[in-house]
Design an enzyme around this catalytic site. Structure first.
Site, short mmCIF file in Angstrom:
data_model
loop_
_atom_site.label_atom_id
_atom_site.label_comp_id
_atom_site.label_asym_id
_atom_site.label_seq_id
_atom_site.Cartn_x
_atom_site.Cartn_y
_atom_site.Cartn_z
N LYS A 1 -33.86 1.19 29.33
CA LYS A 1 -34.32 1.35 27.95
C LYS A 1 -35.57 0.51 27.65
O LYS A 1 -36.54 1.01 27.08
CB LYS A 1 -33.21 0.95 26.96
CG LYS A 1 -32.09 1.96 26.82
CD LYS A 1 -31.15 1.52 25.69
CE LYS A 1 -30.03 2.52 25.48
NZ LYS A 1 -29.02 2.44 26.55
N ARG B 1 -33.73 10.55 32.58
CA ARG B 1 -34.54 9.38 32.21
C ARG B 1 -35.83 9.34 33.04
O ARG B 1 -36.89 8.94 32.54
CB ARG B 1 -33.73 8.10 32.38
CG ARG B 1 -32.49 8.04 31.48
CD ARG B 1 -31.78 6.69 31.55
NE ARG B 1 -32.55 5.64 30.90
CZ ARG B 1 -32.57 5.42 29.59
NH1 ARG B 1 -31.87 6.18 28.78
NH2 ARG B 1 -33.29 4.44 29.10
N HIS C 1 -25.15 8.22 36.64
CA HIS C 1 -24.85 9.55 37.20
C HIS C 1 -26.18 10.27 37.44
O HIS C 1 -27.15 10.07 36.67
CB HIS C 1 -23.98 10.34 36.23
CG HIS C 1 -22.53 10.00 36.33
ND1 HIS C 1 -21.53 10.94 36.21
CD2 HIS C 1 -21.91 8.82 36.56
CE1 HIS C 1 -20.35 10.35 36.35
NE2 HIS C 1 -20.56 9.06 36.55
N GLU D 1 -27.42 13.19 36.90
CA GLU D 1 -28.01 13.97 35.82
C GLU D 1 -28.74 13.07 34.82
O GLU D 1 -29.80 13.42 34.30
CB GLU D 1 -26.93 14.76 35.07
CG GLU D 1 -26.26 15.83 35.91
CD GLU D 1 -24.98 15.36 36.56
OE1 GLU D 1 -24.04 16.16 36.70
OE2 GLU D 1 -24.90 14.17 36.96
N LYS E 1 -23.49 15.18 27.30
CA LYS E 1 -24.91 14.84 27.15
C LYS E 1 -25.78 16.08 27.28
O LYS E 1 -26.77 16.24 26.54
CB LYS E 1 -25.31 13.76 28.16
CG LYS E 1 -24.69 12.40 27.83
CD LYS E 1 -25.20 11.28 28.72
CE LYS E 1 -24.62 9.94 28.28
NZ LYS E 1 -25.13 8.79 29.07
N CYS F 1 -19.86 16.34 35.19
CA CYS F 1 -18.53 15.79 34.90
C CYS F 1 -18.18 16.06 33.44
O CYS F 1 -19.04 16.28 32.59
CB CYS F 1 -18.50 14.30 35.20
SG CYS F 1 -19.52 13.27 34.10
N LYS G 1 -36.75 4.28 17.10
CA LYS G 1 -35.85 5.43 17.20
C LYS G 1 -35.50 5.98 15.81
O LYS G 1 -35.54 7.19 15.58
CB LYS G 1 -34.57 5.04 17.94
CG LYS G 1 -34.71 5.01 19.46
CD LYS G 1 -33.48 4.41 20.11
CE LYS G 1 -32.27 5.30 20.00
NZ LYS G 1 -32.28 6.42 20.97
#
Length: 503
Positions: free
Chosen positions: A436, A95, A88, A90, A303, A143, A471
């Protein structure tokens, strides 16, 4: 300093002039969504004196941009981190923005003054220059929850019913319906009373595991019952209730709501899916729809709500930042829009949380709308169609652009670089620069370019190997995420650990 229309105009100009034709929609039959991050930099005090500039003089620059409307299904996810799960606009823009931030962090670590970062008070930590803010632009309402918007009576009379096929093709745009349900919705409504087959979904945190129901039939009706104190109870939005109370005062009666294609997550109440105001439940977490194969991608509304607490830099960059990097404003282009729905979806759902680590907060982001329409939006293409019989479909490609010197542009389809063959999947050439594993490798290069004594505590003298390791080592970020999940976003569907253990 700047207006919503100025930001929108800048983004549309960037789209027209800096992005190639490749990856853009065919105007005769396709549409897409656009999102971008704009850097707004005000003149420093010294520059005011030297140049005698007016106090509100600013420069605006697009630093990241994304287009797209698609997601891959759960069965296409890969454990190598080399595919884009969510394309999407956004998410592609965000990213792409992280790629820009990694480059700016490298400039800072290399002691180059042109970076947006300056040294923080802790070893190895940096902070944003005080005269810089970032504004997020989206050509359409995100969305999910922010797209559940009231439709008043005159507006509704102009809208046509939406069939099941229309809903299946819907991704980043919200849709309206009145008087009847499509065949797919009728089928699901008939199964309202049926028992759900529950399937436990693997997550990377046993405390917050989620369940997926085998069918998305309704779990609850979407009208709050008298005396029901359950905070997850379904209810119409306050905006709808207020509007209908004031109908006698000349305000148009609210008769329906715009639809979102995003589905309620397991563990939350479901949508009633009955015609009119009761179709949706508001305030719930949702996953993006897929064609047949279920997706694991949370809605853009969800998100954005997460970024509004944790920052939009992500876990990896938090190693180097003294404070999270929050968006100062979110601007939406001309489209169906509700200030109340945007505020509910992005800010209010997380406003009550407490005990966040130092530096983290529920940010009071500005929410604005522009009057300028995106030329390749669904609405704009529909208005310009000469042959109404041509079926309008979302563009299958996604475009990523970052303000970096090397390979700033990426065009992808189905999560890989456009043109990738089945045989080419898994090759270095098939990867998007914002997947990623590529962002992780860029981060690792940044870490290795800095001497051990100049690294932050979380990275100094540590044996970290996988994407997951790095992470998890961002301790304050992970603590903030744990608090947010436990107090507000409890049904969040997380990727299983095996999808994060790549190097």
């Amino acid at each position: 300093m700047w207006s919503a229309d100025e930001i929108a105009e800048l983004c549309y100009l960037h789209y027209r002039t800096r992005l190639p034709k490749q990856g853009k929609p065919d105007r005769n039959r396709e549409w897409t969504s656009l999102a971008a991050v704009v850097k707004v930099e005000s003149a420093t005090q010294r520059e005011f004196v030297q140049l005698m500039l007016f106090l509100f003089s600013v420069t605006k620059e697009v630093v990241a941009m994304g287009t797209g409307t698609k997601c891959i299904g759960q069965n296409k996810m890969r454990k190598t981190g080399d595919i884009l799960n969510d394309s999407h606009a956004e998410i592609v823009a965000k990213r792409s923005f992280q790629r820009y931030l990694l480059y700016q962090m490298w400039l800072a670590a290399s002691h180059q003054q042109c970076s947006i970062f300056i040294p923080g008070t802790e070893t190895g930590k940096w902070k944003l220059k005080p005269n810089i803010i970032f504004v997020f632009f989206s050509s359409h309402t995100p969305c999910g929850d922010a797209s559940i918007i009231p439709i008043s009576e005159p507006e509704n009379q102009l809208s046509k019913p939406v069939t099941g096929d229309d809903a299946a093709g819907q991704s980043a745009e919200c849709i309206s319906n009145h008087d009847r349900l499509g065949p797919e919705d009728k089928r699901k409504s008939e199964k309202m009373a049926s028992n759900h087959i529950i399937k436990r979904m693997k997550t990377d945190d046993d405390d917050y595991s989620s369940v997926i129901t085998e069918d998305l039939a309704v779990q609850q009706v979407s009208v709050k019952r008298v005396g029901d104190t359950n905070p997850k109870s379904c209810e119409c939005s306050a905006e709808i209730q207020t509007a209908n109370k004031e109908t006698g005062l000349g305000r148009p009666k609210v008769v329906d709501v715009y639809r979102t294609g995003a589905k309620c997550v397991p563990g939350e109440l479901g949508d009633a899916r009955i015609p009119g105001l009761g179709y949706h439940c508001v305030g719930l977490l949702r996953v993006k729809p897929g064609r047949g194969d279920r997706t694991c991608s949370m809605s853009c509304s969800d998100k954005l709500a997460r970024w509004n607490v944790l920052g939009c830099q992500g876990a990896l960059l938090m190693h180097f930042l003294q404070y999270p990097l929050y968006l100062s404003a979110i601007i939406v282009g001309k489209c169906p829009y509700s200030q109340e729905a945007m505020r509910r979806a992005i800010i209010e759902r997380c406003q009550h949380i407490s005990f966040l680590p130092d530096g983290f907060l529920t940010h009071e982001v500005k929410l604005l709308q522009s009057d300028l329409q995106f030329e390749h939006s669904r609405q704009a293409i529909q208005e310009g169609q000469t042959n109404s019989r041509t079926k309008l479909v979302p563009c299958s490609a996604a475009i990523s652009w970052s303000a970096v010197p090397e390979q700033p542009l990426d065009v992808t389809s189905d999560g890989f670089r456009q043109g990738t063959t089945k045989k080419g999947i898994g090759s270095h050439q098939s990867r998007s620069k914002i997947c990623k594993v590529e962002l992780f490798h860029t981060f690792q290069k940044l870490v290795t370019s800095i001497s051990q004594e100049d690294l932050p505590d979380t990275l100094r003298m540590k044996t970290l190997e996988t994407y997951w390791d790095y992470k998890e080592a961002a301790l304050n970020y992970q603590e903030a995420w744990k608090v947010l999940r436990s107090q507000a976003l409890t049904g969040w569907v997380k990727n299983a650990k095996e999808y994060l253990h790549f190097t």
